[in-house]
Write a protein that holds these residues in place. Structure first.
Motif, PDB file in Angstrom:
ATOM      1  N   GLY A  85       0.775  -1.229   0.000  1.00 20.36           N
ATOM      2  CA  GLY A  85       0.000   0.000   0.000  1.00 20.36           C
ATOM      3  C   GLY A  85       0.806   1.279   0.000  1.00 20.36           C
ATOM      4  N   TYR A  86       2.122   1.177  -0.191  1.00 23.98           N
ATOM      5  CA  TYR A  86       2.974   2.368  -0.187  1.00 23.98           C
ATOM      6  C   TYR A  86       3.466   2.693  -1.598  1.00 23.98           C
ATOM      7  CZ  TYR A  86       2.986   2.014   4.895  1.00 23.98           C
ATOM      8  OH  TYR A  86       2.598   1.967   6.213  1.00 23.98           O
ATOM      9  N   GLN A  87       2.560   2.540  -2.581  1.00 29.93           N
ATOM     10  CA  GLN A  87       2.932   2.786  -3.970  1.00 29.93           C
ATOM     11  C   GLN A  87       3.398   4.229  -4.186  1.00 29.93           C
ATOM     12  OE1 GLN A  87      -0.044   1.625  -2.862  1.00 29.93           O
ATOM     13  NE2 GLN A  87      -1.058   0.330  -4.364  1.00 29.93           N
ATOM     14  N   LYS A  88       2.709   5.174  -3.557  1.00 33.38           N
ATOM     15  CA  LYS A  88       3.025   6.583  -3.773  1.00 33.38           C
ATOM     16  C   LYS A  88       4.380   6.947  -3.178  1.00 33.38           C
ATOM     17  CE  LYS A  88      -1.699   8.275  -4.298  1.00 33.38           C
ATOM     18  NZ  LYS A  88      -2.747   9.215  -3.802  1.00 33.38           N
ATOM     19  N   ALA A  89       4.708   6.381  -2.009  1.00 30.12           N
ATOM     20  CA  ALA A  89       6.020   6.632  -1.400  1.00 30.12           C
ATOM     21  C   ALA A  89       7.129   6.103  -2.312  1.00 30.12           C
ATOM     22  CB  ALA A  89       6.100   5.972  -0.029  1.00 30.12           C
ATOM     23  N   PHE A  90       6.927   4.896  -2.834  1.00 32.33           N
ATOM     24  CA  PHE A  90       7.902   4.307  -3.750  1.00 32.33           C
ATOM     25  C   PHE A  90       8.030   5.150  -5.008  1.00 32.33           C
ATOM     26  CE2 PHE A  90       8.853   0.883  -6.994  1.00 32.33           C
ATOM     27  CZ  PHE A  90      10.191   0.746  -6.628  1.00 32.33           C
ATOM     28  N   GLN A  91       6.892   5.628  -5.496  1.00 33.16           N
ATOM     29  CA  GLN A  91       6.883   6.473  -6.692  1.00 33.16           C
ATOM     30  C   GLN A  91       7.695   7.751  -6.466  1.00 33.16           C
ATOM     31  OE1 GLN A  91       2.913   7.603  -8.044  1.00 33.16           O
ATOM     32  NE2 GLN A  91       3.680   9.670  -8.396  1.00 33.16           N
ATOM     33  N   ASN A  92       7.541   8.375  -5.311  1.00 33.49           N
ATOM     34  CA  ASN A  92       8.264   9.618  -5.013  1.00 33.49           C
ATOM     35  C   ASN A  92       9.768   9.395  -4.901  1.00 33.49           C
ATOM     36  OD1 ASN A  92       5.844  11.011  -4.960  1.00 33.49           O
ATOM     37  ND2 ASN A  92       5.575  10.780  -2.750  1.00 33.49           N
ATOM     38  N   ILE A  93      10.153   8.273  -4.288  1.00 35.13           N
ATOM     39  CA  ILE A  93      11.573   7.934  -4.173  1.00 35.13           C
ATOM     40  C   ILE A  93      12.194   7.758  -5.557  1.00 35.13           C
ATOM     41  CG2 ILE A  93      13.211   6.164  -3.389  1.00 35.13           C
ATOM     42  CD1 ILE A  93      11.208   5.652  -1.060  1.00 35.13           C
ATOM     43  N   LEU A  94      11.489   7.006  -6.414  1.00 37.21           N
ATOM     44  CA  LEU A  94      11.994   6.765  -7.765  1.00 37.21           C
ATOM     45  C   LEU A  94      12.044   8.052  -8.588  1.00 37.21           C
ATOM     46  CD1 LEU A  94      10.222   3.417  -8.724  1.00 37.21           C
ATOM     47  CD2 LEU A  94      12.608   3.747  -8.119  1.00 37.21           C
ATOM     48  N   LEU A  95      11.069   8.909  -8.385  1.00 42.64           N
ATOM     49  CA  LEU A  95      11.014  10.160  -9.138  1.00 42.64           C
ATOM     50  C   LEU A  95      12.220  11.031  -8.852  1.00 42.64           C
ATOM     51  CD1 LEU A  95       9.420  11.916 -11.089  1.00 42.64           C
ATOM     52  CD2 LEU A  95       8.183  12.869  -9.124  1.00 42.64           C
ATOM     53  N   ILE A  96      12.607  11.106  -7.587  1.00 45.74           N
ATOM     54  CA  ILE A  96      13.795  11.880  -7.209  1.00 45.74           C
ATOM     55  C   ILE A  96      15.041  11.293  -7.869  1.00 45.74           C
ATOM     56  CG2 ILE A  96      15.309  12.521  -5.285  1.00 45.74           C
ATOM     57  CD1 ILE A  96      12.761  12.571  -3.520  1.00 45.74           C
ATOM     58  N   ALA A  97      15.147   9.952  -7.850  1.00 42.62           N
ATOM     59  CA  ALA A  97      16.296   9.286  -8.471  1.00 42.62           C
ATOM     60  C   ALA A  97      16.321   9.521  -9.977  1.00 42.62           C
ATOM     61  CB  ALA A  97      16.252   7.790  -8.177  1.00 42.62           C
ATOM     62  N   LEU A  98      15.143   9.484 -10.605  1.00 46.07           N
ATOM     63  CA  LEU A  98      15.055   9.702 -12.049  1.00 46.07           C
ATOM     64  C   LEU A  98      15.489  11.115 -12.427  1.00 46.07           C
ATOM     65  CD1 LEU A  98      14.226   8.832 -14.897  1.00 46.07           C
ATOM     66  CD2 LEU A  98      11.885   9.543 -14.337  1.00 46.07           C
ATOM     67  N   ILE A  99      15.077  12.093 -11.643  1.00 42.74           N
ATOM     68  CA  ILE A  99      15.469  13.492 -11.911  1.00 42.74           C
ATOM     69  C   ILE A  99      16.983  13.630 -11.867  1.00 42.74           C
ATOM     70  CG2 ILE A  99      15.386  15.845 -10.993  1.00 42.74           C
ATOM     71  CD1 ILE A  99      12.496  15.201 -10.084  1.00 42.74           C
ATOM     72  N   PHE A 100      17.610  13.043 -10.846  1.00 40.01           N
ATOM     73  CA  PHE A 100      19.074  13.070 -10.759  1.00 40.01           C
ATOM     74  C   PHE A 100      19.705  12.373 -11.961  1.00 40.01           C
ATOM     75  CE2 PHE A 100      18.617  14.124  -6.234  1.00 40.01           C
ATOM     76  CZ  PHE A 100      19.658  15.035  -6.084  1.00 40.01           C
ATOM     77  N   ASN A 101      19.122  11.249 -12.363  1.00 39.32           N
ATOM     78  CA  ASN A 101      19.652  10.492 -13.499  1.00 39.32           C
ATOM     79  C   ASN A 101      19.632  11.324 -14.778  1.00 39.32           C
ATOM     80  OD1 ASN A 101      20.586   8.351 -15.041  1.00 39.32           O
ATOM     81  ND2 ASN A 101      18.577   7.395 -15.234  1.00 39.32           N
ATOM     82  N   ILE A 102      18.514  11.970 -15.052  1.00 35.28           N
ATOM     83  CA  ILE A 102      18.378  12.768 -16.277  1.00 35.28           C
ATOM     84  C   ILE A 102      19.305  13.984 -16.242  1.00 35.28           C
ATOM     85  CG2 ILE A 102      16.790  14.221 -17.600  1.00 35.28           C
ATOM     86  CD1 ILE A 102      14.565  12.247 -16.884  1.00 35.28           C
TER      87      ILE A 102
END
Length: 402
Positions: free
Chosen positions: A374-391
């Motif tokens: 049930g923590y899909q949104k928390a996981f999504q936010n973590i990945l989003l931050i990592a993706l921004i750094f990656n790009i």
């Protein structure tokens, strides 16, 4: 180390993760082996340039599948794992997912086909790619439906069947088709890998559809278990998380293709990336059965069993990943040379990627745990931050260092 392995051996006969994970691992290893055979065949016969074209088209396919699948695949894992004792409910929710994904994937496929010239010329600045993009557009719909079928099997805990369609056949069939096309047809060698993959995806779709419906052979005329809006509401957070993961995986390849005119550079980098992905084989195999198990134990409030699942899966991943990383770290040039001499230049790339892949693997199934509890949104936010750094790092480093 020996004591840990001995303990794992002692629980082999009564621990579901090891019993089912071992079969998933076996098929994932076989699939990986055929993936590297396919890579070797293509690069040996036509070089890194052709593999670069194939890698870019595969990136477009995966990016397109994000929109087409809409996160329904992982949502079906969750619901089917919950309803798996009731085949009526399983069949109904499966059909709901199939209908939604078929419509959205078809729309995406039509878009890619008719806008292939714009994508090739204005995004990748390689007009000649349009022909290849049109071929791969025909794979979008069956590719999405194969994912739905395989993830539905995963929800039913049919891990061997899931691993067969998700890992083994994905590159075993292209190897067979590629061999046939090269030897018995007049297709150009540059486009042969794409046709090999396309024919394989279509065949996998047919086989997996027949297979799943044979297992769930029940009356489909059943009132919806949940509404389509509720299904999509659960699926969208998973779609964003899955899309971020896919973009993370393909961002480097796509951005190299955008900034560097030579598709050979794309092929060499992607080859090194695939070698580094070997370290994630164990993680992927364990995740194959951990997802429904975590959903089942957590949602039934069986916290002790839930903790055991996390503990054993993380320990197995850690023990089995270290030897793979060490071999690749010690012999990077030797491993890369199997792909062709031009790939040896990717030694430094491989070593850098290995560090990231190693950290990801030894962290355990954290993404799956968050998504299934049930923590899909928390996981999504973590990945989003990592993706921004990656790009951002890609934007800075690729133009400067290639």
């Amino acid at each position: 180390m020996f004591m840990l392995l001995k303990k794992l051996q002692n629980i082999l006969h009564n621990n579901e993760i090891i019993k089912k994970g071992s079969s998933a691992l076996f098929f994932k290893l076989l699939g990986g082996l055929f993936g590297y055979i396919f890579l070797l065949l293509v690069t040996r016969m036509s070089g890194a340039d052709v593999w670069g074209i194939f890698a870019l088209c595969l990136a477009v396919l995966h990016m397109s599948s994000i929109v087409g699948i809409l996160g329904i695949d992982l949502t079906l894992v969750k619901y089917i794992a919950t309803f798996r004792e009731n085949l009526f409910k399983v069949k109904r929710i499966y059909l709901q997912g199939i209908k939604i994904v078929a419509i959205s994937s078809l729309c995406v496929a039509v878009f890619v086909y008719f806008f292939s010239d714009i994508i090739a010329s204005h995004i990748f600045k390689k007009p000649y790619l349009s022909e290849y993009l049109r071929v791969i557009s025909f794979a979008i719909l069956p590719f999405a439906l194969v994912n739905i079928n395989s993830q539905s099997l995963r929800g039913l805990k049919r891990i061997t069947e899931f691993a067969t369609y998700q890992h083994l056949l994905r590159f075993l069939l292209p190897v067979i088709f590629f061999f046939f096309i090269i030897n018995y047809t007049g297709f150009d060698v540059a486009i042969s890998p794409l046709y090999s993959f396309l024919f394989s995806v279509i065949l996998m779709f047919i086989l997996s559809t027949v297979h799943f419906n044979k297992i769930v052979n029940s009356d489909s005329y059943w009132k919806n278990i949940i509404s389509n809006s509720e299904l999509l509401k659960t699926a969208f957070p998973m779609m964003f998380s899955a899309s971020i993961l896919l973009i993370m995986a393909w961002a480097d390849t796509i951005m190299i293709g955008i900034f560097i005119t030579d598709t050979g550079a794309v092929g060499i980098y992607n080859g090194a990336f695939r070698v580094a992905m070997i370290t994630g084989v164990i993680l992927g195999a364990i995740n194959s059965i951990v997802a429904p198990k975590i959903s089942e134990t957590y949602n039934s409030n069986n916290i002790n069993e839930f903790k055991k699942v996390v503990k054993y899966s993380t320990r197995i991943i850690f023990i089995t990943t270290i030897p793979i990383v060490l071999v690749l770290f010690i012999f990077p040039e030797f491993v890369l040379s199997f792909l062709g001499e031009e790939f040896v230049h990717a030694k430094t790339v491989l070593l850098i990627l290995l560090v990231g892949k190693f950290v990801s693997s030894i962290s355990g199934s954290v993404g799956v745990i968050l998504q299934m509890t049930g923590y899909q949104k928390a996981f999504q936010n973590i990945l989003l931050i990592a993706l921004i750094f990656n790009i951002i790092l890609n934007l800075i480093l690729i133009p400067k260092y290639g």
